[in-house]
Write an enzyme that holds these catalytic residues in place. Structure first.
Site, PDB file in Angstrom:
ATOM      1  N   GLU A 177       1.745  -1.396   0.120  1.00 27.25           N
ATOM      2  CA  GLU A 177       0.578  -0.156   0.431  1.00 27.25           C
ATOM      3  C   GLU A 177       1.220   0.853   0.125  1.00 27.25           C
ATOM      4  OE1 GLU A 177      -2.822   0.492   3.464  1.00 27.25           O
ATOM      5  OE2 GLU A 177      -3.481   1.860   2.351  1.00 27.25           O
ATOM      6  N   LYS A 219      -2.602  -2.353  -2.906  1.00 32.61           N
ATOM      7  CA  LYS A 219      -3.301  -1.047  -2.743  1.00 32.61           C
ATOM      8  C   LYS A 219      -3.269   0.417  -2.470  1.00 32.61           C
ATOM      9  CE  LYS A 219      -6.164  -0.400   1.488  1.00 32.61           C
ATOM     10  NZ  LYS A 219      -6.775  -0.726   2.836  1.00 32.61           N
TER      11      LYS A 219
HETATM   12  P1  13P Z   1      -9.800   4.063   3.787  1.00 29.88           P
HETATM   13  O1  13P Z   1     -10.335   3.393   2.606  1.00 29.88           O
HETATM   14  O2  13P Z   1     -10.439   4.443   5.349  1.00 29.88           O
HETATM   15  O3  13P Z   1      -8.404   4.611   3.367  1.00 29.88           O
HETATM   16  O4  13P Z   1      -8.251   3.061   4.830  1.00 29.88           O
HETATM   17  C1  13P Z   1      -7.953   2.084   4.097  1.00 29.88           C
HETATM   18  C2  13P Z   1      -6.773   1.738   4.535  1.00 29.88           C
HETATM   19  O5  13P Z   1      -6.752   0.252   5.081  1.00 29.88           O
HETATM   20  C3  13P Z   1      -5.668   2.813   4.730  1.00 29.88           C
HETATM   21  O6  13P Z   1      -4.082   2.132   5.601  1.00 29.88           O
END
Ligand code: 13P
Length: 338
Positions: A177, A219
């Site tokens: 991510e 992600k």
């Molecule tokens: P949000 O969808 O609130 O951005 O959170 C996703 C997430 O896991 C952030 O690390």
């Protein structure tokens, strides 16, 4: 490492019509979210809230996996059933967030680098025994005068890749991510440029650390206008810019991209995901394009629950409605009434 197992789990996580719930807020983050709805944050309230989410009837139709926090993966529900079991009973795959947070990047402290590599191999062994089959690590990048810097992009890419390699070593699918933040008044072109540079660095480093693309998920943020920008790009522009950017830098061998909601409103996160899936075939996107939302799935049920377990049933209805709409968008079939 068993590449086939990794690839199979990754594909299950982006199964048709399904996506991920990120319920892995650290204690600090969920405490802030609870404060907004006047709920005291204790191990018990956090357990009650998450048990409410995980025991929602029918949620397994829309969720393939749930990302948990260390406290939650160890918790039992009110009747003694482990919270993880509530998920696996519904065919939902448990995942675990393993980073220990974004810390100021020395020496200026202007940007952040995510920590958590020390002892990670041993932590993965323990989480695997507890049932985790996928995992998450989040890096954050600000957009603005000269940012994100090359220093920040290199430091975070290296950590993301080291994390991903350790996860795959134990047949746990890494969700990688890198989040380019929505904050600021920059235009969508600036977000796109930053997103491409960040992702190019991340995939170069993943390759360097011999991470298998078939056994991971990405992600990312969607390519968006900054939150304070006067000119806000609509869903079709967001979709086209997002897919065009990813086509330049994300290998086709990655089975899926699971977007974060990143501070968009519930409706915006749904409409944008819907547009991305409507443009998918025409633009020749080779990956599944799904979701891994925290806020855009949880805002509504958290407000309805508001710390009172008598509201649980209604909160579950609000959660199911958000999951159903997001699943429709993941298939490019969302209408505001869905
Ligand atoms: P949000 O969808 O609130 O951005 O959170 C996703 C997430 O896991 C952030 O690390």
């Amino acid at each position: 490492m068993d590449v086939q197992t990794l690839a199979e789990t990754a594909r299950q996580l982006v199964a048709d019509g399904k996506g991920l719930l990120a319920a892995d807020e650290s204690t600090r983050t969920i405490t802030k979210r609870f404060e907004k709805v006047n709920v005291e944050s204790t191990a018990r309230t956090r357990r009650d809230y998450r048990e409410m989410l995980f025991t929602t009837d029918g949620i397994g139709d829309f969720l393939s996996g749930v990302i948990l926090y260390d406290e939650t993966i160890r918790q039992e529900g009110k009747d003694g059933t482990p919270l993880v079991q509530h998920l696996t009973d519904k065919g939902i795959i448990p995942g675990i967030k393993v980073d220990t947070g974004a810390k100021p990047l020395a020496p200026s402290g202007l940007e952040k680098v995510t920590e958590g590599l020390d002892g990670l191999r041993e932590r993965f062994t323990e989480y695997r025994e507890m049932g985790a089959r996928f995992t998450k690590w989040r890096a954050v990048y600000s957009v603005g005068h000269g940012l994100p810097s090359r220093q920040c992009m290199r430091a975070n890419a290296h950590a993301l890749a080291r994390y991903a390699a350790l996860a795959q070593e134990q047949d746990i699918v890494p969700v990688v991510e890198p989040e380019v933040l929505i904050d600021g008044d920059h235009d969508i072109a600036a977000c796109r440029a930053a997103t491409e540079r960040v992702l190019a660095q991340v995939f170069a480093e993943l390759d360097e650390q011999q991470v298998v693309p078939e056994g991971m998920l990405l992600k990312p943020n969607m390519v968006l206008s900054g939150k304070e920008a006067s000119n806000q790009a609509g869903p079709d522009e967001v979709a086209r810019e997002t897919i065009a950017a990813f086509k330049r830098v994300v290998p086709a061998a990655v089975p899926g991209i699971v977007f974060l909601s990143g501070g968009q409103s519930d409706e915006q996160a749904t409409l944008n995901l819907d547009a991305i899936n409507r443009w998918k075939d025409e633009m020749g996107a080779p990956w599944e394009l799904s979701f891994s939302y925290a806020r855009a799935l949880q805002q509504a049920p958290m407000q309805t629950w508001a710390g009172d377990n008598d509201n649980a049933r209604q909160a579950q209805q609000a959660f199911l409605a958000r999951a159903r709409a997001t699943s429709a968008a993941r298939q490019g079939r969302y209408t505001a009434a869905a």
